[in-house]
Design a protein around this motif. Structure first.
Motif, mmCIF file in Angstrom:
data_model
loop_
_atom_site.group_PDB
_atom_site.id
_atom_site.type_symbol
_atom_site.label_atom_id
_atom_site.label_comp_id
_atom_site.label_asym_id
_atom_site.label_seq_id
_atom_site.Cartn_x
_atom_site.Cartn_y
_atom_site.Cartn_z
ATOM 1 N N TYR A 39 0.806 -1.217 0.000
ATOM 2 C CA TYR A 39 0.000 0.000 0.000
ATOM 3 C C TYR A 39 0.846 1.276 0.000
ATOM 4 O O TYR A 39 0.301 2.379 -0.056
ATOM 5 C CB TYR A 39 -0.942 0.024 1.212
ATOM 6 N N ALA A 40 2.165 1.165 0.019
ATOM 7 C CA ALA A 40 3.036 2.341 0.152
ATOM 8 C C ALA A 40 2.807 3.361 -0.959
ATOM 9 O O ALA A 40 2.709 4.567 -0.704
ATOM 10 C CB ALA A 40 4.494 1.916 0.194
ATOM 11 N N LYS A 41 2.716 2.893 -2.199
ATOM 12 C CA LYS A 41 2.525 3.858 -3.292
ATOM 13 C C LYS A 41 1.174 4.543 -3.202
ATOM 14 O O LYS A 41 1.022 5.709 -3.555
ATOM 15 C CB LYS A 41 2.715 3.212 -4.655
ATOM 16 N N TRP A 42 0.162 3.831 -2.689
ATOM 17 C CA TRP A 42 -1.157 4.439 -2.529
ATOM 18 C C TRP A 42 -1.128 5.451 -1.382
ATOM 19 O O TRP A 42 -1.826 6.467 -1.421
ATOM 20 C CB TRP A 42 -2.214 3.367 -2.310
ATOM 21 N N GLY A 43 -0.336 5.180 -0.369
ATOM 22 C CA GLY A 43 -0.175 6.128 0.734
ATOM 23 C C GLY A 43 0.483 7.416 0.277
ATOM 24 O O GLY A 43 0.082 8.514 0.679
ATOM 25 N N GLN A 44 1.481 7.296 -0.595
ATOM 26 C CA GLN A 44 2.115 8.490 -1.150
ATOM 27 C C GLN A 44 1.109 9.293 -1.969
ATOM 28 O O GLN A 44 1.069 10.526 -1.885
ATOM 29 C CB GLN A 44 3.311 8.107 -2.016
ATOM 30 N N LEU A 45 0.292 8.607 -2.743
ATOM 31 C CA LEU A 45 -0.729 9.283 -3.544
ATOM 32 C C LEU A 45 -1.764 9.954 -2.636
ATOM 33 O O LEU A 45 -2.187 11.087 -2.892
ATOM 34 C CB LEU A 45 -1.411 8.309 -4.501
ATOM 35 N N ALA A 46 -2.148 9.270 -1.555
ATOM 36 C CA ALA A 46 -3.118 9.847 -0.614
ATOM 37 C C ALA A 46 -2.565 11.129 -0.010
ATOM 38 O O ALA A 46 -3.288 12.135 0.110
ATOM 39 C CB ALA A 46 -3.453 8.835 0.484
ATOM 40 N N MET A 47 -1.293 11.131 0.347
ATOM 41 C CA MET A 47 -0.691 12.337 0.915
ATOM 42 C C MET A 47 -0.604 13.450 -0.128
ATOM 43 O O MET A 47 -0.877 14.615 0.167
ATOM 44 C CB MET A 47 0.679 12.023 1.513
ATOM 45 N N LYS A 48 -0.252 13.101 -1.350
ATOM 46 C CA LYS A 48 -0.155 14.102 -2.422
ATOM 47 C C LYS A 48 -1.508 14.745 -2.692
ATOM 48 O O LYS A 48 -1.637 15.971 -2.763
ATOM 49 C CB LYS A 48 0.384 13.449 -3.695
ATOM 50 N N LYS A 49 -2.546 13.909 -2.840
ATOM 51 C CA LYS A 49 -3.887 14.422 -3.127
ATOM 52 C C LYS A 49 -4.435 15.246 -1.954
ATOM 53 O O LYS A 49 -5.135 16.240 -2.151
ATOM 54 C CB LYS A 49 -4.846 13.277 -3.463
ATOM 55 N N THR A 50 -4.110 14.824 -0.728
ATOM 56 C CA THR A 50 -4.553 15.565 0.448
ATOM 57 C C THR A 50 -3.879 16.930 0.486
ATOM 58 O O THR A 50 -4.519 17.946 0.785
ATOM 59 C CB THR A 50 -4.253 14.773 1.730
ATOM 60 N N GLU A 52 -2.879 18.600 -2.067
ATOM 61 C CA GLU A 52 -3.506 19.407 -3.121
ATOM 62 C C GLU A 52 -4.851 19.970 -2.664
ATOM 63 O O GLU A 52 -5.186 21.113 -2.955
ATOM 64 C CB GLU A 52 -3.703 18.571 -4.386
ATOM 65 N N LYS A 53 -5.616 19.159 -1.937
ATOM 66 C CA LYS A 53 -6.942 19.587 -1.479
ATOM 67 C C LYS A 53 -6.854 20.556 -0.299
ATOM 68 O O LYS A 53 -7.674 21.462 -0.169
ATOM 69 C CB LYS A 53 -7.783 18.374 -1.088
ATOM 70 N N TYR A 54 -5.857 20.376 0.566
ATOM 71 C CA TYR A 54 -5.678 21.206 1.756
ATOM 72 C C TYR A 54 -4.263 21.803 1.740
ATOM 73 O O TYR A 54 -3.418 21.442 2.559
ATOM 74 C CB TYR A 54 -5.860 20.372 3.026
ATOM 75 N N PRO A 55 -3.991 22.732 0.819
ATOM 76 C CA PRO A 55 -2.616 23.230 0.667
ATOM 77 C C PRO A 55 -2.096 24.014 1.877
ATOM 78 O O PRO A 55 -0.880 24.082 2.083
ATOM 79 C CB PRO A 55 -2.694 24.123 -0.572
ATOM 80 N N ASP A 84 -3.737 23.040 10.527
ATOM 81 C CA ASP A 84 -3.519 24.326 9.882
ATOM 82 C C ASP A 84 -3.500 25.399 10.969
ATOM 83 O O ASP A 84 -3.460 25.081 12.162
ATOM 84 C CB ASP A 84 -4.542 24.611 8.779
ATOM 85 N N SER A 85 -3.542 26.654 10.602
ATOM 86 C CA SER A 85 -3.413 27.737 11.580
ATOM 87 C C SER A 85 -4.603 27.828 12.532
ATOM 88 O O SER A 85 -4.497 28.433 13.592
ATOM 89 C CB SER A 85 -3.223 29.071 10.859
ATOM 90 N N GLN A 86 -5.725 27.209 12.172
ATOM 91 C CA GLN A 86 -6.927 27.346 12.986
ATOM 92 C C GLN A 86 -7.392 26.075 13.681
ATOM 93 O O GLN A 86 -8.111 26.133 14.662
ATOM 94 C CB GLN A 86 -8.067 27.877 12.115
ATOM 95 N N ARG A 87 -7.011 24.919 13.164
ATOM 96 C CA ARG A 87 -7.549 23.683 13.738
ATOM 97 C C ARG A 87 -6.697 22.471 13.390
ATOM 98 O O ARG A 87 -5.843 22.521 12.521
ATOM 99 C CB ARG A 87 -8.971 23.441 13.237
ATOM 100 N N GLU A 88 -6.994 21.378 14.090
ATOM 101 C CA GLU A 88 -6.454 20.053 13.754
ATOM 102 C C GLU A 88 -7.645 19.185 13.411
ATOM 103 O O GLU A 88 -8.688 19.249 14.064
ATOM 104 C CB GLU A 88 -5.702 19.444 14.936
#
Length: 114
Positions: A39-50, A52-55, A84-88
């Motif tokens: 699942y490592a490559k999918w984990g890298q993709l999940a982090m990349k897409k996340t 992108e969605k939450y820069p 982020d600066s306002q929440r976890e």
């Protein structure tokens, strides 16, 4: 967070290099290292897409929840913890892909406070 990442990198370097002898740890050969999980490559993709969605958010933790396998496609499930600066907050990321080609069909996000 940068201090934590730096500490982890230094510790890893000491453990996985000749420097391991300096701190009294046994030398780890390639044969003794754990294999890369499927699942490592999918984990890298999940982090990349996340990212992108939450820069504006920083990923502070990562968990592989599991895989659901179907006849045509599978779903790798992850939970990432962001700050982020306002929440976890947590974000569940589901990556659906074709079994034969591993082509991504969809990526779904669901926020959580836990």
């Amino acid at each position: 967070m940068r201090k934590v990442m730096f500490s982890l990198m230094v510790t890893s370097a000491l453990v996985f290099t000749e420097g391991a002898f300096l701190v009294g740890l046994p030398h780890i050969s390639i044969a003794q290292q754990k294999p890369i999980p499927p699942y490592a490559k999918w984990g890298q993709l999940a982090m990349k897409k996340t990212h992108e969605k939450y820069p504006q958010a920083q990923i502070v933790d990562y968990l592989h929840v599991g895989r659901t396998t179907g006849p045509q496609s599978s779903v790798e499930k992850f939970k990432l913890w962001l700050k982020d600066s306002q929440r976890e907050f947590g974000v569940f990321v589901d990556i659906e892909f074709e079994n034969t080609t591993e082509k991504v069909i969809s990526t779904k996000f669901r926020e959580t406070t836990r």
